[in-house]
Design a protein around this motif. Structure first.
Motif, short mmCIF file in Angstrom:
data_model
loop_
_atom_site.label_atom_id
_atom_site.label_comp_id
_atom_site.label_asym_id
_atom_site.label_seq_id
_atom_site.Cartn_x
_atom_site.Cartn_y
_atom_site.Cartn_z
N ALA A 177 7.26 8.92 -4.56
CA ALA A 177 8.65 8.56 -4.25
C ALA A 177 8.72 7.12 -3.72
N VAL A 178 7.72 6.73 -2.93
CA VAL A 178 7.71 5.35 -2.42
C VAL A 178 7.49 4.37 -3.58
N ALA A 179 6.58 4.75 -4.48
CA ALA A 179 6.33 3.88 -5.64
C ALA A 179 7.59 3.77 -6.51
N PRO A 219 20.39 3.17 -2.78
CA PRO A 219 20.49 4.55 -2.32
C PRO A 219 19.10 5.14 -2.11
N GLY A 220 18.89 5.76 -0.97
CA GLY A 220 17.60 6.41 -0.70
C GLY A 220 16.52 5.47 -0.18
N ALA A 221 16.80 4.17 -0.15
CA ALA A 221 15.76 3.22 0.27
C ALA A 221 15.38 3.44 1.73
N GLU A 222 16.38 3.75 2.57
CA GLU A 222 16.09 3.93 3.99
C GLU A 222 15.11 5.08 4.19
N ALA A 223 15.33 6.18 3.46
CA ALA A 223 14.44 7.33 3.59
C ALA A 223 13.02 6.96 3.17
N GLN A 224 12.91 6.16 2.12
CA GLN A 224 11.57 5.80 1.66
C GLN A 224 10.90 4.78 2.59
N ARG A 225 11.72 3.93 3.24
CA ARG A 225 11.15 3.04 4.24
C ARG A 225 10.55 3.86 5.37
N THR A 226 11.28 4.88 5.79
CA THR A 226 10.78 5.75 6.86
C THR A 226 9.51 6.44 6.39
N ALA A 227 9.54 6.96 5.17
CA ALA A 227 8.36 7.65 4.63
C ALA A 227 7.17 6.70 4.62
N GLN A 228 7.41 5.48 4.18
CA GLN A 228 6.35 4.49 4.09
C GLN A 228 5.72 4.25 5.46
N ARG A 229 6.60 4.10 6.47
CA ARG A 229 6.12 3.88 7.84
C ARG A 229 5.32 5.07 8.33
N GLU A 230 5.88 6.25 8.11
CA GLU A 230 5.20 7.47 8.57
C GLU A 230 3.83 7.60 7.91
N ASP A 260 -17.50 8.11 2.47
CA ASP A 260 -17.33 6.66 2.33
C ASP A 260 -16.34 6.33 1.25
N LYS A 261 -16.51 7.01 0.11
CA LYS A 261 -15.60 6.74 -1.01
C LYS A 261 -14.16 7.07 -0.62
N MET A 262 -14.01 8.23 0.02
CA MET A 262 -12.67 8.64 0.41
C MET A 262 -12.10 7.67 1.43
N LEU A 263 -12.95 7.25 2.35
CA LEU A 263 -12.49 6.31 3.37
C LEU A 263 -12.01 5.02 2.72
N THR A 264 -12.81 4.51 1.79
CA THR A 264 -12.41 3.29 1.07
C THR A 264 -11.09 3.51 0.34
N ALA A 265 -10.99 4.67 -0.29
CA ALA A 265 -9.78 4.96 -1.06
C ALA A 265 -8.56 5.05 -0.14
N LEU A 266 -8.74 5.61 1.05
CA LEU A 266 -7.61 5.72 1.99
C LEU A 266 -7.23 4.36 2.55
N ILE A 267 -8.22 3.53 2.79
CA ILE A 267 -7.92 2.19 3.29
C ILE A 267 -7.16 1.41 2.23
N ARG A 268 -7.56 1.61 0.98
CA ARG A 268 -6.84 0.96 -0.11
C ARG A 268 -5.41 1.50 -0.23
N LEU A 269 -5.29 2.80 -0.03
CA LEU A 269 -3.96 3.41 -0.09
C LEU A 269 -3.06 2.82 1.00
N ARG A 270 -3.65 2.65 2.18
CA ARG A 270 -2.87 2.06 3.26
C ARG A 270 -2.42 0.64 2.89
N GLY A 271 -3.35 -0.15 2.34
CA GLY A 271 -3.02 -1.51 1.92
C GLY A 271 -1.91 -1.50 0.87
N ALA A 272 -2.02 -0.57 -0.08
CA ALA A 272 -1.02 -0.50 -1.16
C ALA A 272 0.34 -0.10 -0.60
N LEU A 273 0.32 0.79 0.39
CA LEU A 273 1.58 1.20 1.03
C LEU A 273 2.20 0.04 1.79
#
Ligand SMILES: Nc1nc2c(ncn2[C@@H]2O[C@H](COP(=O)(O)OP(=O)(O)OP(=O)(O)O)[C@@H](O)[C@H]2O)c(=O)[nH]1
Ligand SMILES: [Mg+2]
Length: 594
Positions: A303-305, A42-53, A19-32
């Motif tokens: 890297a996204v952050a 420079p490099g923003a496109e790669a990080q946009r892709t990373a973010q989407r992935e 449950d804790k991990m699930l909550t943490a992952l859902i929060r991670l998704r929200g933060a992403l």
């Protein structure tokens, strides 16, 4: 070649605190999802892709997997085009569930085969939620065909995916998405294709993530089997995949249904069967892949952050550049409208016409009393000349404002052009920001007139009880207003008397004229108010000009806390991962987690 069992580290976050991990992952998704990377850095496109992935990886796999940790193991069959993936799936199931074909690529829509009792695990709300569940075969890449088959063992499902190296972009995307949702990759290559780059890129990522992978060397002529298989095994070992089982399927004759003789796939089939039977081994595979996926996510968040923080810095820089340009413009106009600069040319000429000329100036110093009377006489009955001064002031101020607005626009644009982020914003602005706004002249005109009206009102109300005095009547409200404007324009000039030259002298004349009517104290306060009113109007005009730049930055809707919130969400996931690894007895047995 005998495949080794899956024996990678099988510890991870899955044991405790789902449950804790699930909550943490859902929060991670929200933060992403909250991270905005709109600027072309420079490099923003790669990080946009990373973010989407990463969001996809969370939604397609990590979150639903953790929610249904007992769901059957999903083996996704991926690999090069025409390697024989669909043929392999059909042959493993023992009847035709997915269409093989000679036309490349054949498979465009994924087919998931499962035991009938497992159907409920694969509903829409589970893994790959954006793929529409269908019961029939289709070419729709947004559909997932579910095929119940009692020839599949319960607890294990198999998915036929499109080719990873497809000529079709959508196929490649879908293949990547499907593999990211797999507990286990059945990665199919052929004697002809096994050295290709694209499949190895995939395998490299799988190794980095500790995804459970089994390799199938398909369609291999018997005479080449030994050589190719041992070469491939060496390649796997040198790329961090020595734990991955390697199966070989010799090139065989397919029957009318497109199936290979069962003996060709017997080894893989029995390996899958034993995995299906052994709940613990199955859970081990799931854990390994899930833990690897989660670890990979937390690793990639930094890297996204960073990219998100860079966006904020770049946006701040653009804002500062625009601010600097317009602050300077405001300061310049304010200065020039108070230091005597405006008391030149047309304004000066009209003003002198109004108050009389040289004679007055010459005797300015010592004969103030016389001058007052002289001035009174000079301006008597010349209201139209006061009007001319007003007009000259209007055009002088307008020109001043426009000049500086143009210069500010040019400076701001030039500094934005020097940054790729700025170039992108300028290109999308929909107007030429390097020039002042088209309607600025009209607005400046109105602002100056309004100011003049203001000045007129000030004089009118200040003179309310003096209207009938001879001097007030002599100059008239218009004449006194004009004098007040002239005084405002020389406010900071610090000029006194003849030493100041003609312009300064003119201002002093105005000053004397006003003082003769209102007295020193009142004139000082009038000048102060008139000056403030002008400054406010100039500021408002140039603020509107500046805003054209600032709205572009504000429109990016960058969240200042997004980077930190993402890092925090990622740290939380990591903390839970480490805590789970510590509490897992197998973690010590297998030597800890990666
Ligand atoms: N003779 C023979 N033909 C095979 C074998 N495996 C696959 N084929 C044929 O090769 C062609 C491609 O096989 P598929 O199973 O469709 O390949 P795939 O990897 O699913 O291809 P895509 O879906 O396009 O990525 C088909 O015509 C198959 O009948 C084999 O072992 N022997
Ligand atoms: Mg296929």
């Amino acid at each position: 070649m005998t495949p080794s069992p899956m024996n990678g580290p099988v510890t991870g976050p899955v044991d405790d605190g789902y449950d804790k991990m699930l909550t943490a992952l859902i929060r991670l998704r929200g933060a992403l999802q909250a991270v905005q990377l709109p600027l072309d850095l420079p490099g923003a496109e790669a990080q946009r892709t990373a973010q989407r992935e990463m969001v996809d990886q969370l939604e397609d796999y990590a979150i639903p997997r953790l929610m249904t940790i007992d769901a059957p193991l999903l083996a996704v069959v991926g690999g090069s085009t025409g390697a024989g993936k669909s043929t392999l799936v059909n042959s493993l199931v023992g009847h035709r569930v997915t269409t093989p074909g000679v036309l490349r690529p054949t498979t465009r829509s994924p087919v998931l085969v499962h035991h009938p009792d497992d159907a409920h695990w694969f509903g829409q709300d589970r893994l790959l939620p954006d793929l529409q569940r269908v019961k029939h075969s289709t070419d729709d890449p947004d559909a997932l065909q579910l095929v119940p088959s009692d020839r599949m063992p319960a607890g294990l499902a198999i998915l036929d995916a499109p080719d990873v190296d497809s000529v079709e972009e959508r196929n490649r995307q879908l293949a990547a998405q499907l593999l990211a949702a797999a507990d286990l990759w059945l990665f199919v290559t052929s004697a002809a294709r096994y050295a290709d780059q694209v499949p190895w890129d995939y395998l490299k990522r799988a190794a980095e993530r500790s995804t459970a992978v089994a390799i199938v060397l398909d369609r291999t002529p018997p005479e080449a089997l030994q050589t190719v298989a041992s070469h491939l095994a060496r390649m796997l070992a040198s790329r961090g995949l020595k734990d991955s089982p390697l199966f070989t399927v010799t090139e065989g004759i397919v029957d009318d249904d497109g199936l290979l003789p069962p003996i060709h796939v017997a080894e893989i089939r029995s390996w899958l069967d034993s995995l299906a039977e052994d709940a613990e081994a199955r859970a081990g595979v799931v854990k390994r892949t899930l833990e690897g996926a989660i670890r990979d996510l937390t690793r990639r968040t930094h890297a996204v952050a960073d990219a998100s923080a860079e966006q904020l810095t770049a946006a701040g820089r653009l804002r500062d550049d625009a601010d600097r340009a317009y602050d300077q413009a405001i300061a310049s106009v304010t200065e020039a409208s108070a230091d005597g600069t405006l008391l030149r040319g047309e304004v000066l000429a009209r003003w002198q016409e109004f108050v009389g000329t040289g004679e007055l100036l010459k005797s300015l110093e010592n004969r103030v009393g016389w001058i007052r009377d002289r001035v009174v006489n000079a301006v008597k009955g010349k209201p139209q000349q006061a009007e001319r001064v007003t007009v000259a002031v209007e055009s002088g101020l307008e020109t001043l404002i426009l000049e500086h607005a143009e210069a500010a626009a040019e400076r701001a644009e030039a500094s934005w052009q020097q940054q790729t982020a700025g170039q992108g914003l300028l290109a999308g602005a929909g107007e030429d920001l390097g020039r002042a706004s088209r309607d600025l002249r009209r607005r400046a005109e109105r602002a100056v007139r309004d100011w003049q009206q203001d000045v007129l009102e000030m004089v009118r109300s200040e003179g309310a009880d003096k209207r009938s005095t001879a001097r007030f009547l002599a100059f008239g409200v218009n004449g006194l207003s004009v004098a007040l404007m002239i005084v405002v324009f020389a406010h900071t000039a610090g000029v006194t008397g003849a030493e100041a030259g003609i312009a300064g002298g003119s201002a002093v004349l105005g000053q004397k004229l006003l003082e003769a009517v209102f007295g020193d104290q009142a004139v000082r306060s009038l000048a102060e108010r008139a000056r403030r009113s002008l400054e406010e109007r100039v500021e408002a005009l140039l603020e509107d000009e500046r805003r054209r730049y600032l709205v572009l930055v504000d429109g990016l809707a960058l969240q200042p806390q997004a980077a930190e919130q993402l890092r925090e969400a990622s740290r939380r996931v990591d903390d839970l991962r480490f805590a789970a690894a510590r509490n897992d007895p197998r973690a010590t047995k297998s030597g800890g987690t990666a």
